[in-house]
Motif scaffolding. Structure first.
Motif, mmCIF file in Angstrom:
data_model
loop_
_atom_site.group_PDB
_atom_site.id
_atom_site.type_symbol
_atom_site.label_atom_id
_atom_site.label_comp_id
_atom_site.label_asym_id
_atom_site.label_seq_id
_atom_site.Cartn_x
_atom_site.Cartn_y
_atom_site.Cartn_z
ATOM 1 N N GLU A 77 0.833 -1.200 0.000
ATOM 2 C CA GLU A 77 0.000 0.000 0.000
ATOM 3 C C GLU A 77 0.872 1.256 0.000
ATOM 4 N N ALA A 78 1.956 1.239 0.795
ATOM 5 C CA ALA A 78 2.872 2.384 0.833
ATOM 6 C C ALA A 78 3.532 2.611 -0.528
ATOM 7 N N GLU A 79 3.933 1.496 -1.169
ATOM 8 C CA GLU A 79 4.536 1.589 -2.505
ATOM 9 C C GLU A 79 3.550 2.194 -3.499
ATOM 10 N N LYS A 80 2.279 1.819 -3.357
ATOM 11 C CA LYS A 80 1.250 2.314 -4.279
ATOM 12 C C LYS A 80 1.097 3.828 -4.123
ATOM 13 N N LEU A 81 1.083 4.291 -2.879
ATOM 14 C CA LEU A 81 0.985 5.734 -2.635
ATOM 15 C C LEU A 81 2.154 6.473 -3.277
ATOM 16 N N ILE A 82 3.341 5.888 -3.142
ATOM 17 C CA ILE A 82 4.534 6.511 -3.726
ATOM 18 C C ILE A 82 4.444 6.510 -5.256
ATOM 19 N N ASP A 83 4.015 5.369 -5.828
ATOM 20 C CA ASP A 83 3.874 5.283 -7.285
ATOM 21 C C ASP A 83 2.969 6.394 -7.813
ATOM 22 N N GLU A 84 1.862 6.611 -7.128
ATOM 23 C CA GLU A 84 0.901 7.614 -7.589
ATOM 24 C C GLU A 84 1.517 9.014 -7.594
ATOM 25 N N THR A 85 2.207 9.331 -6.513
ATOM 26 C CA THR A 85 2.833 10.655 -6.433
ATOM 27 C C THR A 85 3.957 10.785 -7.459
ATOM 28 N N GLU A 86 4.707 9.708 -7.627
ATOM 29 C CA GLU A 86 5.778 9.756 -8.620
ATOM 30 C C GLU A 86 5.221 10.058 -10.006
ATOM 31 N N GLU A 87 4.077 9.478 -10.336
ATOM 32 C CA GLU A 87 3.467 9.736 -11.638
ATOM 33 C C GLU A 87 3.178 11.222 -11.830
ATOM 34 N N LYS A 88 2.621 11.841 -10.772
ATOM 35 C CA LYS A 88 2.301 13.272 -10.841
ATOM 36 C C LYS A 88 3.583 14.096 -11.051
ATOM 37 N N ILE A 89 4.627 13.712 -10.355
ATOM 38 C CA ILE A 89 5.901 14.435 -10.466
ATOM 39 C C ILE A 89 6.472 14.286 -11.879
ATOM 40 N N LYS A 90 6.405 13.046 -12.384
ATOM 41 C CA LYS A 90 6.963 12.767 -13.713
ATOM 42 C C LYS A 90 6.270 13.575 -14.796
ATOM 43 N N LYS A 91 4.964 13.799 -14.631
ATOM 44 C CA LYS A 91 4.233 14.567 -15.644
ATOM 45 C C LYS A 91 4.832 15.958 -15.787
ATOM 46 N N ARG A 92 5.378 16.484 -14.702
ATOM 47 C CA ARG A 92 5.875 17.861 -14.754
ATOM 48 C C ARG A 92 7.375 17.947 -15.039
ATOM 49 N N VAL A 93 8.162 17.091 -14.404
ATOM 50 C CA VAL A 93 9.623 17.232 -14.528
ATOM 51 C C VAL A 93 10.294 15.906 -14.876
ATOM 52 N N GLY A 94 9.503 15.003 -15.472
ATOM 53 C CA GLY A 94 10.001 13.646 -15.754
ATOM 54 C C GLY A 94 11.242 13.620 -16.630
ATOM 55 N N LYS A 95 11.377 14.618 -17.497
ATOM 56 C CA LYS A 95 12.517 14.519 -18.422
ATOM 57 C C LYS A 95 13.855 14.754 -17.726
ATOM 58 N N PHE A 96 13.823 15.253 -16.506
ATOM 59 C CA PHE A 96 15.075 15.430 -15.768
ATOM 60 C C PHE A 96 15.377 14.268 -14.817
ATOM 61 N N LEU A 97 14.404 13.356 -14.678
ATOM 62 C CA LEU A 97 14.581 12.209 -13.772
ATOM 63 C C LEU A 97 15.499 11.187 -14.417
ATOM 64 N N TYR A 98 16.578 10.820 -13.727
ATOM 65 C CA TYR A 98 17.463 9.823 -14.346
ATOM 66 C C TYR A 98 17.590 8.525 -13.564
ATOM 67 N N GLY A 99 17.103 8.487 -12.328
ATOM 68 C CA GLY A 99 17.248 7.227 -11.599
ATOM 69 C C GLY A 99 16.697 7.296 -10.194
ATOM 70 N N TYR A 100 16.880 6.198 -9.477
ATOM 71 C CA TYR A 100 16.282 6.044 -8.153
ATOM 72 C C TYR A 100 17.321 5.665 -7.093
ATOM 73 N N ASP A 101 17.041 6.087 -5.871
ATOM 74 C CA ASP A 101 17.785 5.640 -4.696
ATOM 75 C C ASP A 101 19.299 5.814 -4.854
ATOM 76 N N GLN A 102 20.066 4.741 -4.668
ATOM 77 C CA GLN A 102 21.518 4.880 -4.580
ATOM 78 C C GLN A 102 22.242 4.896 -5.925
ATOM 79 N N THR A 103 21.534 5.081 -7.027
ATOM 80 C CA THR A 103 22.221 5.044 -8.315
ATOM 81 C C THR A 103 23.023 6.327 -8.533
ATOM 82 N N SER A 104 23.705 6.435 -9.650
ATOM 83 C CA SER A 104 24.441 7.647 -10.009
ATOM 84 C C SER A 104 24.388 7.795 -11.517
ATOM 85 N N LEU A 105 24.700 8.984 -12.016
ATOM 86 C CA LEU A 105 24.720 9.189 -13.465
ATOM 87 C C LEU A 105 25.676 8.203 -14.132
ATOM 88 N N ALA A 106 26.829 7.961 -13.488
ATOM 89 C CA ALA A 106 27.806 7.037 -14.077
ATOM 90 C C ALA A 106 27.234 5.617 -14.152
#
Lengths: 409, 409
Positions: free
Chosen positions: B231-260
């Motif tokens: 249920e917590a993951e679902k809440l996060i997924d929903e909010t992430e979708e809203k965020i992506k609609k606005r600034v998704g093209k700058f999103l490159y990854g999640y959590d501990q990743t890096s550009l490299a």
């Protein structure tokens, strides 16, 4: 003066950032001879901050606050301190001008929130922010000094050095002068260094000797107290001489220097140019040298020769790669010779080895060769380094710099 | 559970190290849903530590201590806590064996001091130290939990993850599950991101949205609370979708990743090899790629072409250098083409520009060109970066990685 450094911001308590501001300010205060007895971090919460201020007032006479001076409603440091000290917040003209100038320049619309950043504690000395909008503040009340700084390090650090330190010096009572010097060592471990100096470290009280290890180097901080700066320096000189007699060959520099800076200075002095061929370090060496302004005058170029094809292309012979492998003394020296010839520099340096996590050519991670060809001759250093991939790469680059520093040994 | 993290050691107060232990533990506790309200750092002083414990007991029910478990007489954490809690210190067999084994292996003589490290609080659960000698401890008394950890991060981190977290989970009351996800953005500033998401950040309470900027990137941490992880993951997924609609093209990854890491993964997926020609970045790009295990499979080699001679040697034409200069779109693309051809890779990337502090060829610091030649065609990015030499170099390398991530755009 006894200080407490109070960091304000939920990002600290969530672990999104480390409290490097407290570290920076602590080193500066140590140099001024001000004791720091506590660091505290608290979130963006007025009630908890009030309690933290109360506790700090009971145990320190210099309270340093970092963070919470921004434009949003989360930012409540000065509001809370104003309440605690029963002071008003008043508009500061100069800060207001800085903010206005920023918005004029970028053309962005200024919000009421941004005006809030120009509010300062009534009666406080304003510490100018040369790198942002929120001004710092310093206020002495009832023999207690309150200093407020913005959280972003790029704003805080120069503000502290340029404006806060002069303020603190003006507040300090005349008395002992404290002088501190850091000796930097490479090539000797902390435990070995401590063992070699054990009696000195234990018996010496002025100056004190504080060892610290980090980034595969060891430092000793000598701190002397005396009536005058000259006398304190003399005490430090004497102790340094004793230390040098025992472990001097590992000493490479003082205070804020680095192996890269010292190497750069040595090359500059000899008027030597350099080029590099890096396999396992993948550019770490060249990156460190070119990080220094003016590097183009002596660093001509480098090759990151990760694959054997690239090693061949530079000039390592097939025979060498077949008979000894890429991780070998022979390959290291051929790489150094070839890159030096290709770029026509005085010095050629090479790095080859196994960074891990897996063995390569049947050789264990940490097996490393550094080759140097210079007007003083040819030299290969063979290393067996412990640690993970990252540690092996970083230590290898440091050994390369250290080899260049000690070519005559 | 509300926690306070107490770091013990004069090296913290002298600023010799930053309190990264508090940062690490905070992120772990946040993931477990445990609030951290305070960090405190105090020196190796029993009286001051006692007062710190008293204050912490008044405001937290989980007290976490780091440091001061070593063999020397400065190390007094467990002794002071034993006194506060009126507990004895008793020898722990397993810890004693670890210490003895170490001395047997190295052949060094064991001193009485080292035996001290095997002493633990009576009644405490012992947390094994897999990377050093001092064991950790966990003790719950009167609904309050005390946990003690050694200071060195390489001992503390694995001990915390492997032994302390299971202990904490066993102590926690059943209830809400907390899930947290970090979204990583590049190419958009913090203020712009916050402005674009202002209403979401303000109105959203579950998950909460916490922005943070650093290293020329911006992150958003979404933290949701619910009955179940799903249920917590679902809440996060929903909010992430809203965020992506606005600034998704700058999103490159999640959590501990890096550009490299993301660039590496993208190249691997396309089965592309790469080579680089770096002028102003001096090896920063290749160093970041080769920092990742397995880099040799796709990174063939690179050239650090700091001087114009080296740029010519790779393949930049005299005409280009004379007509446009080294800091030009034309030079960038010729460098990328040449290095790609020399090392016969799928992708060639180049970096040329002015890192500063001084202008070069009449171009201001921050004037940068990144060239990429790949099976998808040729591309040059022109940048005007603010900041000092270090910032310009690091941001340039990140723009290079980001360009590789977005070749199809």
């Amino acid at each position: 003066m006894n200080a407490e450094i109070i960091g304000i911001g939920s990002e600290l308590l969530l672990g999104q950032i480390a409290n490097t501001n407290a570290q920076f300010i602590s080193t500066r205060l140590a140099d001024l001879g001000i004791n720091v007895f506590y660091h505290t971090a608290v979130g963006d919460n007025s009630d908890r901050l009030k309690q933290v201020i109360e506790i700090a007032e009971s145990r320190a006479d210099l309270l340093i606050f970092t963070g919470g001076l921004g434009p949003t409603k989360d930012d409540l440091t000065k509001e809370t301190i104003a309440e605690t000290l029963n002071k008003k917040l008043v508009y500061n003209e100069e800060a207001m001008e800085t903010i206005q100038a920023y918005y004029t320049k970028t053309g962005a619309p200024m919000s009421e929130n941004n005006r809030k950043q120009a509010l300062v504690l009534e009666g406080a000395e304003v510490l100018r922010n040369d790198n942002g909008m929120a001004p710092g503040m310093a206020l002495t009340e009832n023999n207690r000094t309150y200093m407020l700084f913005p959280g972003p390090p790029k704003e805080l650090y120069p503000m502290f050095t340029n404006y806060a330190e002069p303020y603190l010096l003006s507040q300090m009572k005349q008395g002992d002068t404290i002088v501190s010097r850091v000796l930097r060592f490479f090539g000797i471990g902390e435990s070995r260094l401590e063992a070699d100096l054990e009696d000195l470290i234990d018996q010496q009280t002025n100056p004190t000797i504080a060892p610290l290890a980090g980034d595969w180097e060891v430092t000793l901080r000598l701190t002397a107290k005396s009536d005058s700066k000259a006398e304190a320096e003399k005490l430090i000189d004497e102790t340094e001489e004793k230390i040098k007699k025992r472990v001097g060959k590992f000493l490479y520099g003082y205070d804020q220097t680095s192996l890269a800076k010292e190497t750069f200075a040595t090359l500059e002095k000899r008027n030597w140019t350099i080029s590099s061929a890096e396999s396992l370090t993948g550019g770490l060496f060249s990156q460190q040298i070119t990080d220094l302004p003016g590097a183009s005058s002596l660093f001509y170029g480098g090759v990151v020769c990760y694959s054997n094809e690239v090693k061949r292309e530079i000039g390592v012979s097939n025979e060498t790669l077949e008979a000894y492998g890429a991780v070998s003394e022979e390959c290291a020296i051929e790489l150094a010779r070839s890159v030096r010839a290709r770029y026509n520099t005085d010095v050629g340096i090479s790095f080859t080895g196994v960074a891990g996590p897996d063995p390569s050519e049947g050789k264990e991670p940490g097996t490393v060769f550094v080759g140097v060809v210079s007007p003083l001759g040819e030299k290969v250093i063979s290393l067996h380094l412990a640690g993970n991939r990252d540690a092996i790469r970083k230590r290898t680059a440091k050994h390369g710099l250290n080899t260049l520093l000690n070519l005559e040994r």
